[in-house]
Design an enzyme around this catalytic site. Sequence first.
Site, PDB file in Angstrom:
ATOM      1  N   TYR A  79       0.854  -1.191   0.000  1.00 49.47           N
ATOM      2  CA  TYR A  79       0.000   0.000   0.000  1.00 49.47           C
ATOM      3  C   TYR A  79       0.885   1.234   0.000  1.00 49.47           C
ATOM      4  O   TYR A  79       1.852   1.312   0.753  1.00 49.47           O
ATOM      5  CB  TYR A  79      -0.889   0.004   1.241  1.00 49.47           C
ATOM      6  CG  TYR A  79      -1.801   1.224   1.349  1.00 49.47           C
ATOM      7  CD1 TYR A  79      -2.825   1.431   0.426  1.00 49.47           C
ATOM      8  CD2 TYR A  79      -1.634   2.152   2.374  1.00 49.47           C
ATOM      9  CE1 TYR A  79      -3.658   2.538   0.528  1.00 49.47           C
ATOM     10  CE2 TYR A  79      -2.476   3.261   2.488  1.00 49.47           C
ATOM     11  CZ  TYR A  79      -3.481   3.447   1.559  1.00 49.47           C
ATOM     12  OH  TYR A  79      -4.311   4.539   1.660  1.00 49.47           O
ATOM     13  N   LYS A  88       4.063   8.848   9.099  1.00 53.42           N
ATOM     14  CA  LYS A  88       3.813   8.219  10.404  1.00 53.42           C
ATOM     15  C   LYS A  88       4.785   8.699  11.505  1.00 53.42           C
ATOM     16  O   LYS A  88       4.664   9.824  11.937  1.00 53.42           O
ATOM     17  CB  LYS A  88       3.737   6.711  10.231  1.00 53.42           C
ATOM     18  CG  LYS A  88       2.539   6.380   9.307  1.00 53.42           C
ATOM     19  CD  LYS A  88       2.182   4.932   9.117  1.00 53.42           C
ATOM     20  CE  LYS A  88       0.883   4.855   8.315  1.00 53.42           C
ATOM     21  NZ  LYS A  88       0.900   4.014   7.159  1.00 53.42           N
ATOM     22  N   ASP A 146       9.366   2.857  -0.023  1.00 48.50           N
ATOM     23  CA  ASP A 146       8.303   3.489   0.740  1.00 48.50           C
ATOM     24  C   ASP A 146       8.462   3.068   2.199  1.00 48.50           C
ATOM     25  O   ASP A 146       8.083   1.967   2.590  1.00 48.50           O
ATOM     26  CB  ASP A 146       6.930   3.075   0.197  1.00 48.50           C
ATOM     27  CG  ASP A 146       5.790   3.767   0.949  1.00 48.50           C
ATOM     28  OD1 ASP A 146       6.072   4.453   1.955  1.00 48.50           O
ATOM     29  OD2 ASP A 146       4.632   3.616   0.524  1.00 48.50           O
TER      30      ASP A 146
HETATM   31  C1  LIG Z   1       0.279   4.525   5.730  1.00 48.00           C
HETATM   32  C2  LIG Z   1       1.070   4.339   4.519  1.00 48.00           C
HETATM   33  C3  LIG Z   1       0.980   5.212   3.418  1.00 48.00           C
HETATM   34  C4  LIG Z   1      -0.042   6.313   3.351  1.00 48.00           C
HETATM   35  O1  LIG Z   1       0.177   7.287   4.320  1.00 48.00           O
HETATM   36  P1  LIG Z   1      -1.052   8.244   4.746  1.00 48.00           P
HETATM   37  O2  LIG Z   1      -0.418   9.188   5.727  1.00 48.00           O
HETATM   38  O3  LIG Z   1      -2.090   7.371   5.324  1.00 48.00           O
HETATM   39  O4  LIG Z   1      -1.485   8.921   3.510  1.00 48.00           O
HETATM   40  C5  LIG Z   1       1.829   5.026   2.358  1.00 48.00           C
HETATM   41  N1  LIG Z   1       2.726   4.027   2.351  1.00 48.00           N
HETATM   42  C6  LIG Z   1       2.849   3.160   3.375  1.00 48.00           C
HETATM   43  C7  LIG Z   1       3.867   2.087   3.326  1.00 48.00           C
HETATM   44  C8  LIG Z   1       2.011   3.281   4.487  1.00 48.00           C
HETATM   45  O5  LIG Z   1       2.095   2.386   5.480  1.00 48.00           O
END
Ligand SMILES: *Cc1c(COP(=O)(O)O)cnc(C)c1O
Length: 428
Positions: A143, A265, A237
């Site tokens: 994701y 995060k 990511d």
């Molecule tokens: C949570 C997450 C996102 C998206 O971040 P948001 O702040 O929810 O937009 C993108 N990549 C990874 C790996 C994530 O865990």
Amino acid sequence: MFEKSELAFKEAYRYIPGGVDSPVRAFSSVGGTPPFIDHGKGAYLYDIDGNRYIDYVQSWGPLIFGHCNEEIEKAVVEAVKKGLSFGAPTELETKLAKEIVTLFGSVDKVRFVNSGTEAVMSALRLARGYTGKNDIVKFAGCYHGHSDSLLVQAGSGAVTFGAPSSPGVPADLTKHTLLARYNDLESVEKCFRDSDDIACIIIEPIAGNMGLVPADEEFLQGLKALCEKHNALLIFDEVMSGFRATLTGAQGITEVVPDLVTFGKVIGGGMPVGAFGGRADIMAKLSPEGPVYQAGTLSGNPVAMAAGLASLKKLKSNPTLYVELGNRAKRLMKGFQAAANAEDIPFTTAVRGSMFGFFFNANPVKNFDDAQASDTEMFAKFHQGMLQRGIYLACSAYETGFISSAISDEMIEESIMAAYEVMREIRG
Ligand SMILES: *Cc1c(COP(=O)(O)O)cnc(C)c1O
């Protein structure tokens, strides 16, 4: 036990689609009502019915020091008093950028945004602008936020709701997204055979959105080699794994150096922050230095920067933190595994630093297909049983759990005892 939350959910439902501002919060895949939160303190969440939970979700990752950490709170309050936002540069942005650049060998420059979604979306545009190519390779089950070209087999939320891609995303956009299998280099080689227009590979180097599925080192090395061979960029990511798995995320584990990295995060300490960074020559293509456009009214917000700085300062001044959190995560997973074994329930676990994951699955999970072969009904029962015993776990079988520094060994033991009871209940 959840009466006030039930009423609050009904009321929310009238005014907000599904009653929530992010789909997974609605508890659709586990059933029941999501507890509405009144406040958090340290390791605990308190809902409006007065129930208390040991929080293993931590706002889906950011709160590595638990709720209401004093130092972070103080930094935020100080920043608030000076003004909420200026839309003009502050030194706080440079300070946080410098911290990240100093920590990550792969990052020469960094730009701040407001969410992980935004960070990834912008990094992709930059990769395309830099290489002059259009296609991207992503992995099933990873994701990367909800931007159009990435809503293709995107793990947790999307899977949970049985809608791997979403209406409203034109096929003209997703046709540039090539799908590969996690930990399967051959599937990536095939993408490069099918297209000579690949700008980048984007990967969660520790996948946390199909449950916790770490990448093999040889696999990551293979990706790097393919990118070099085909003049494509490798994007890690690390929105979830950054400052979570180790201080430098997956990059504290793998030798592979990505071209671009995305953060989110933990980097905001609980405030909305995302960031992307990488090699100087690539970042130089970004507006206003270069032609690739990217902007944000509230980007680099001073309050958010202050929270991020305070978090990073604490993380750096605490060299044994990740080992300690990792040990607790391992103890918790060992306990859950033993509880499952005692009832002959198929179960497998993974741990990376303060991240932990488990599947109701007899076999090890290496990719999204494996993950989807898990028993989600058992997960739902387990989740409900644990919630009733004051243990707050992510409400989907495809999420990762987190240990905060506020979670004690006693709380781990309490959670394991609860797991024994619930596993017995499931079997019975
Ligand atoms: C949570 C997450 C996102 C998206 O971040 P948001 O702040 O929810 O937009 C993108 N990549 C990874 C790996 C994530 O865990």
